[in-house]
Scaffold this motif. Structure first.
Motif, short mmCIF file in Angstrom:
data_model
loop_
_atom_site.label_atom_id
_atom_site.label_comp_id
_atom_site.label_asym_id
_atom_site.label_seq_id
_atom_site.Cartn_x
_atom_site.Cartn_y
_atom_site.Cartn_z
N LEU A 46 -11.74 -9.54 -27.98
CA LEU A 46 -10.63 -8.93 -27.21
C LEU A 46 -10.53 -9.60 -25.83
N ASN A 47 -11.34 -10.08 -25.10
CA ASN A 47 -11.20 -10.58 -23.89
C ASN A 47 -10.77 -12.17 -23.84
N LEU A 48 -11.21 -12.89 -24.98
CA LEU A 48 -10.72 -14.39 -24.89
C LEU A 48 -9.29 -14.41 -25.11
N PRO A 49 -8.76 -13.59 -26.13
CA PRO A 49 -7.40 -13.59 -26.49
C PRO A 49 -6.50 -13.26 -25.18
N ALA A 50 -7.00 -12.12 -24.68
CA ALA A 50 -6.29 -11.65 -23.35
C ALA A 50 -6.29 -12.59 -22.40
N LYS A 51 -7.50 -13.45 -21.99
CA LYS A 51 -7.69 -14.51 -20.95
C LYS A 51 -6.62 -15.64 -21.25
N ILE A 52 -6.60 -15.91 -22.51
CA ILE A 52 -5.82 -17.13 -22.91
C ILE A 52 -4.23 -16.52 -22.69
N TYR A 53 -3.92 -15.40 -23.17
CA TYR A 53 -2.49 -15.00 -22.99
C TYR A 53 -2.24 -15.12 -21.40
N GLY A 59 0.60 -19.25 -16.37
CA GLY A 59 0.49 -20.45 -16.08
C GLY A 59 1.81 -21.41 -16.33
N THR A 60 2.84 -20.83 -17.05
CA THR A 60 4.11 -21.60 -17.24
C THR A 60 5.31 -20.86 -16.70
N PRO A 61 6.34 -21.58 -16.52
CA PRO A 61 7.52 -20.66 -15.63
C PRO A 61 8.22 -19.72 -16.75
N LEU A 62 8.42 -18.73 -16.00
CA LEU A 62 9.13 -17.55 -16.78
C LEU A 62 10.39 -18.19 -17.08
N MET A 63 11.08 -19.08 -16.64
CA MET A 63 12.46 -19.92 -17.19
C MET A 63 12.23 -20.28 -18.70
N LEU A 64 10.87 -20.90 -18.67
CA LEU A 64 10.67 -21.71 -19.65
C LEU A 64 10.42 -20.76 -20.92
N GLN A 65 9.72 -19.66 -20.69
CA GLN A 65 9.42 -18.73 -21.67
C GLN A 65 10.37 -18.11 -22.23
N LEU A 66 11.54 -17.86 -21.36
CA LEU A 66 12.85 -17.09 -21.66
C LEU A 66 13.58 -18.06 -22.55
N MET A 67 13.79 -19.29 -22.42
CA MET A 67 14.42 -20.35 -22.91
C MET A 67 13.62 -20.59 -24.22
N PHE A 68 12.39 -20.65 -24.35
CA PHE A 68 11.55 -20.63 -25.65
C PHE A 68 11.98 -19.43 -26.62
N ILE A 69 11.89 -18.24 -26.02
CA ILE A 69 12.21 -17.14 -26.97
C ILE A 69 13.54 -17.14 -27.54
N PHE A 70 14.70 -17.57 -26.59
CA PHE A 70 16.17 -17.41 -26.92
C PHE A 70 16.36 -18.51 -27.85
N VAL A 88 14.75 -9.32 -22.22
CA VAL A 88 13.68 -8.12 -22.10
C VAL A 88 12.37 -8.54 -22.62
N ILE A 89 12.08 -9.13 -23.64
CA ILE A 89 10.99 -9.71 -24.49
C ILE A 89 10.28 -10.61 -23.64
N ALA A 90 11.03 -11.59 -22.89
CA ALA A 90 10.39 -12.55 -22.12
C ALA A 90 9.81 -12.07 -20.69
N PHE A 91 10.70 -11.30 -20.11
CA PHE A 91 10.37 -10.61 -18.84
C PHE A 91 9.10 -9.71 -19.11
N ALA A 92 9.06 -8.89 -20.14
CA ALA A 92 8.01 -7.81 -20.31
C ALA A 92 6.98 -8.66 -20.78
N LEU A 93 6.86 -9.59 -21.54
CA LEU A 93 5.79 -10.26 -21.66
C LEU A 93 5.22 -10.92 -20.70
N ASN A 94 5.79 -11.64 -19.81
CA ASN A 94 5.45 -12.11 -18.73
C ASN A 94 4.89 -11.11 -17.62
N TYR A 95 5.82 -10.14 -17.37
CA TYR A 95 5.06 -9.50 -16.24
C TYR A 95 3.99 -8.49 -16.83
N ALA A 96 3.85 -8.28 -18.09
CA ALA A 96 2.45 -7.68 -18.47
C ALA A 96 1.25 -8.44 -18.13
#
Lengths: 213, 248
Positions: A46-53, A59-70, A88-96
């Motif tokens: 449980l803790n290892l995947p959470a740490k990696i996530y 560790g990566t820009p939110l803009m990159l995550q956003l572009m990757f999802i879209f 919404v998905i990108a922001f929620a995943l990042n802010y979580a």
């Protein structure tokens, strides 16, 4: 400058910004708590995947995550989420990820004596957490949360990179149309008003909870 | 009748025996004081009996219910979860630092576990709490929050909170460490009153005066072992002779 056109456009853009803001919170606040439990679990599965996530998301820009999802999901997996849903998905995943760490900081700041007292009085682990620990955690993380909420309001401007017509996109459009800097000033006021509201709501809540130390 | 029986209890932390073959029992209605220098393992012993720590060997029986037993192969076997919870409710613990719930009022500190654990109604729990607060001379503080209380008041709330669960044995961990001399006197009176009500009481302390003035029996621990056991007079007499290095 035609304010009769510009202001209504800004108001409807604000609605977009605010709905992205609220939907992000709606999903990321509970998701962050689940992530926090996984991160704090003694089990490595449980803790290892959470740490990696958390590392990946912080560790990566939110803009990159956003572009990757879209833009990135379609060529790789053949799924194309709609524009707004992608945001919404990108922001929620990042802010979580950030919320998970904020919850964790709150949880580890509670003295272990509180858990001991809960246990000795016969509370189950779940009840100890929900009745005794969580309310104290909420009080402790409020100041950090208000930071994060305000940052989120401003971060919504990143959604323009996938052509969501929020405040910044609207501002740029009208600044170009009228060849004017006024829209930037107006946009600043819009953001300021929203964040002032958030600040006010947080200080109100902090005051409400100030009856105990 | 024995309220508590402990046999050959072993507790290790990082493979070091914090408690080494501890055996003793407490009779119903008795006041037992466990004394010893800090680091002697007396607080750990309380934590083991109250299920805040798991033991590594031996037997703990509370009111003839077996909480944990160890077979000849050295396997430590705890009772199943429901019974463990039941046994846990028979013992109450007043912590050294009281560990009151800061976000609850005095009343709610005393009622919450009654309602959520014992499933008493709010009214019933409130009535019990009010009676206990009257007994503890704290009724005026019923709506106060822990941060508004003095050390002595916090302790009395903690005692009321433990008593509200109707324990058969009440444990105190270093109860006088946070109290000034006058409050120590108040504490002794509370213990005497509880004892008149036939409560079984176990007190862990390093203060000889407390041990002398209220206990029926005293256990002296050092380095995880019981060194002396007996009435206060016996134990203190022996200690005086054998351990003059120990400061009274």
């Amino acid at each position: 400058m035609n304010f009769k056109v510009f202001i209504p456009a800004m108001l409807s853009a604000s609605l977009k910004t605010l709905s992205l803001f609220s939907l992000t919170l709606l999903f990321s606040l509970p998701l962050g708590l689940i992530l926090c439990f996984a991160r704090m679990s003694k089990k490595k599965v449980l803790n290892l995947p959470a740490k990696i996530y958390i590392l990946l998301m912080r560790g990566t820009p939110l803009m990159l995550q956003l572009m990757f999802i879209f833009y990135g999901l379609n060529p790789i997996f053949g799924v194309q989420p709609p524009r707004f849903a992608s945001a919404v998905i990108a922001f929620a995943l990042n802010y979580a990820a950030y919320f998970a760490e904020i919850y964790r900081s709150g949880i580890i700041s509670i003295p272990t004596g509180q858990y001991d007292a809960g246990k000795v009085l016969g509370f189950s682990k779940r009840k100890t957490f929900t009745i005794i620990i969580l309310p104290q955690v909420i009080k402790r993380v409020l100041p950090t949360m208000s930071n994060e909420f305000m940052t989120l309001i401003k971060d919504t401007s990143l959604a323009q990179t996938i052509v969501i017509v929020e405040i910044m996109r609207t501002t740029e459009k009208y600044a170009n149309v009228y060849v004017s800097a006024i829209p930037f000033g107006v946009a600043a006021i819009f953001y300021l008003v929203m964040n002032a509201g958030i600040g006010k709501a947080f200080s109100f809540t902090e005051k409400k909870l100030s009856y105990y130390k | 009748m024995k309220a508590l029986e402990i046999k050959n209890l072993v507790k290790k932390i990082d493979n070091i025996k914090i408690l080494n073959n501890i055996s003793f029992s407490v009779n119903k209605g008795e006041i037992l004081t466990i004394i010893g220098p800090s680091g002697s393992g007396k607080s750990t012993l309380l934590r083991c009996i109250n299920q805040l720590e798991k033991i590594d060997g031996g037997t703990i029986k509370i009111n003839s219910d077996v909480l944990v037993d160890t077979n000849n192969n050295g396997d430590v076997m705890y009772a199943e979860k429901n019974l463990r919870t039941q046994i846990g409710l028979k013992v109450g613990l007043v912590f050294q630092h009281f560990n009151l719930f800061p976000h609850f009022s005095v009343l709610r500190n005393i009622t919450e576990s009654q309602v959520k654990v014992l499933r008493r109604s709010r009214d019933e729990a409130n009535n019990i709490a009010i009676q206990l607060l009257e007994k503890m001379d704290l009724k005026s503080k019923i709506d106060a929050y822990p941060c508004e209380l003095s050390g002595g008041q916090k302790q009395r709330v903690a005692i009321a909170r433990a008593l509200a669960m109707d324990p058969e044995i009440l444990f105190f961990d270093e109860p006088t460490s946070a109290l000034d001399p006058k409050l120590k006197g108040d504490f002794i009176n509370i213990i005497k009153e509880l004892s008149d009500g036939k409560m079984t009481i176990v007190i862990v302390t390093h203060e000889m005066n407390i041990a002398k003035s209220i206990s029926d029996r005293v256990i002296f621990m050092e380095e995880g072992m019981i060194i002396e056991e007996g009435t206060p007079e016996e134990v203190f007499e022996k200690l005086k002779n054998e351990r003059t290095k120990f400061i009274f």
